[in-house]
Design a protein around this motif. Structure first.
Motif, short mmCIF file in Angstrom:
data_model
loop_
_atom_site.label_atom_id
_atom_site.label_comp_id
_atom_site.label_asym_id
_atom_site.label_seq_id
_atom_site.Cartn_x
_atom_site.Cartn_y
_atom_site.Cartn_z
N PHE A 1 9.20 -12.05 -6.04
CA PHE A 1 8.28 -10.95 -6.31
C PHE A 1 7.22 -10.83 -5.23
O PHE A 1 7.02 -9.75 -4.65
N PHE A 2 6.52 -11.91 -4.93
CA PHE A 2 5.43 -11.83 -3.96
C PHE A 2 5.96 -11.52 -2.56
O PHE A 2 5.36 -10.72 -1.82
N THR A 3 7.09 -12.10 -2.19
CA THR A 3 7.65 -11.82 -0.87
C THR A 3 7.98 -10.35 -0.72
O THR A 3 7.61 -9.70 0.27
N ASP A 4 8.65 -9.79 -1.70
CA ASP A 4 9.07 -8.39 -1.60
C ASP A 4 7.90 -7.43 -1.82
O ASP A 4 7.88 -6.33 -1.24
N GLU A 5 6.94 -7.82 -2.64
CA GLU A 5 5.76 -6.98 -2.83
C GLU A 5 4.98 -6.85 -1.52
O GLU A 5 4.57 -5.75 -1.13
N TYR A 6 4.78 -7.96 -0.84
CA TYR A 6 4.03 -7.91 0.41
C TYR A 6 4.80 -7.14 1.48
O TYR A 6 4.21 -6.44 2.31
N ARG A 7 6.11 -7.25 1.44
CA ARG A 7 6.94 -6.48 2.37
C ARG A 7 6.77 -4.97 2.12
O ARG A 7 6.67 -4.17 3.06
N LEU A 8 6.73 -4.58 0.84
CA LEU A 8 6.48 -3.19 0.49
C LEU A 8 5.12 -2.73 0.99
O LEU A 8 4.99 -1.68 1.63
N ASP A 9 4.08 -3.51 0.71
CA ASP A 9 2.73 -3.13 1.12
C ASP A 9 2.63 -2.97 2.64
O ASP A 9 2.02 -2.01 3.13
N TYR A 10 3.22 -3.91 3.35
CA TYR A 10 3.18 -3.85 4.82
C TYR A 10 3.93 -2.62 5.32
O TYR A 10 3.49 -1.94 6.26
N THR A 11 5.05 -2.31 4.69
CA THR A 11 5.83 -1.13 5.05
C THR A 11 4.98 0.13 4.92
O THR A 11 5.00 1.01 5.81
N ILE A 12 4.21 0.23 3.84
CA ILE A 12 3.36 1.41 3.64
C ILE A 12 2.31 1.51 4.73
O ILE A 12 2.05 2.59 5.27
N HIS A 13 1.70 0.39 5.07
CA HIS A 13 0.71 0.38 6.15
C HIS A 13 1.29 0.91 7.46
O HIS A 13 0.58 1.53 8.25
#
Length: 381
Positions: free
Chosen positions: A100-112
């Protein structure tokens, strides 16, 4: 929330002028305040990348279903059961918390990193994981209903989803104060704290889409989106609510200006005696919050002041992975959402009791080999 329910994320494309399209992603779990599940994250991330790579998609809109929340955070109940499974208890998915945390942070970084103009419609509750989504957007819109917070002090986690980055870019030491207290802020505060870009009335959401659809020339997408948002704000004449953070900036800076965390905690707790509901509530939340979280927030902000965005997410993943493996995070969720007794038994009762090596361990990787986010692309200059 059921992870396998595809309806928790609605994806559509809206025709615009000049043959272009708007990509619209709606977090669709209103009963759960649009909290993120791993399934939602894993569907949204590749869709955003596809839209960003499509020259005919010239704008992306991120929003939450219902009237209460944009996104109130992550699916921490399932994370809790996963942590119990990691400890050999219960029947949860032991792989879920790390994934969860790995993929969540990947999503957030993608948006940035999206080049396509991206609007995040931050109406209602925006907390935890919702902040991670909102803060990455190029146009962060707030309304009269917006209520923001990073409330991890109450569950034994730490302000994550890129908070190392955005808390360090707030006026004075407001980032440290909000991280330590989990204090809720409104749209006026968000604008003052550099957590939002534009204030619009909640009722103008449909008008926003209509105006974007009416734009004929999308040669310069950012110019079009910025212009539509500016005109809507000007024509509405709406003003954001009074900023409590701005009002108390000197008090916040004074309370957080100390040589040690113990002194800062004591100064914030002393604010409970002030005749001010917002300061009193902030002090009480810190007083009942997790001491380990307070120590992590203090170190996270101090150590992260000069990190790149990618470095922030990579370090936060180490911290999150360690919180999964230490007792306070599971205990905080248990007390708040599982047993709901409101009486978490934190490992340490004060920040002064916490050994330095205990906090230091939270900044070390629990895995062998390459960092799971090492493949994130470098930020665009």
């Amino acid at each position: 929330m059921a992870d396998d329910n595809a309806d928790t994320l609605l994806l559509e494309e809206i025709p615009l002028g000049d043959g272009k399209r708007l990509g619209r992603a709606t977090l669709n779990a209103p009963k759960a305040l649009n909290s993120l599940s791993l399934d939602m994250i894993r569907r949204l991330t590749p869709q955003l990348r596809d839209w960003d790579a499509d020259p005919d998609v010239v704008c992306i809109l991120l929003e939450g279903a219902g009237e209460k929340a944009f996104c109130a955070g992550g699916d921490i109940v399932r994370i809790y059961h996963g942590m119990r499974a990691m400890a050999g208890e219960g029947d949860g998915d032991a792989d879920y918390p790390d994934a969860f945390f790995t993929d969540e942070y990947r999503l957030d970084y993608t948006i940035h990193c999206l080049a396509t103009p991206t609007i995040a419609w931050g109406d209602g509750i925006v907390m935890g994981g919702g902040m991670g989504i909102l803060q990455g957007a190029s146009y962060r819109v707030v309304t009269e209903n917006t209520r923001m917070a990073m409330p991890e002090i109450g569950i034994g986690l730490f302000p994550d989803v890129g908070a190392t980055w955005f808390l360090n870019r707030m006026p004075g030491r407001t980032g440290l104060f909000l991280g330590l207290t989990g204090a809720q802020i409104n749209a006026g505060d968000a604008l003052f704290c550099n957590l939002a870009d534009r204030f619009l009335p909640a009722e103008s959401g449909d008008d926003l889409i209509e105006r974007l659809a009416a734009a004929a020339d999308w040669t310069e997408p950012h110019r079009v989106v910025d212009g539509v948002l500016r005109r809507l704000a000007h024509e509405s004449g709406a003003q954001p609510p009074h900023s409590t953070v701005r009002q108390h900036l000197d008090t916040i800076n004074e309370a957080t200006d100390a040589a040690t965390l113990s002194e800062i905690v004591a100064a914030i707790r002393a604010l409970e005696s002030r005749d001010d509901k917002w300061l009193t509530r902030a002090a009480k939340t810190l007083d009942g919050g997790c001491p380990t979280t307070a120590a992590l927030v203090h170190e996270q902000i101090r150590r992260g002041a000069h990190l790149s965005l990618k470095q922030c997410f990579m370090r936060e993943l180490k911290m999150a992975a360690q919180c999964i493996r230490h007792p306070d995070f599971a205990e905080g969720i248990r007390a708040l959402l599982i047993d709901k007794d409101g009486k978490p038994a934190w490992r340490y009762q004060s920040v002064a009791e916490i050994p330095e090596d205990y906090i230091e361990a939270h900044f070390e990787a629990p895995w062998d080999g390459e960092h799971p986010l090492a493949d994130l692309p470098a930020e665009q200059p």
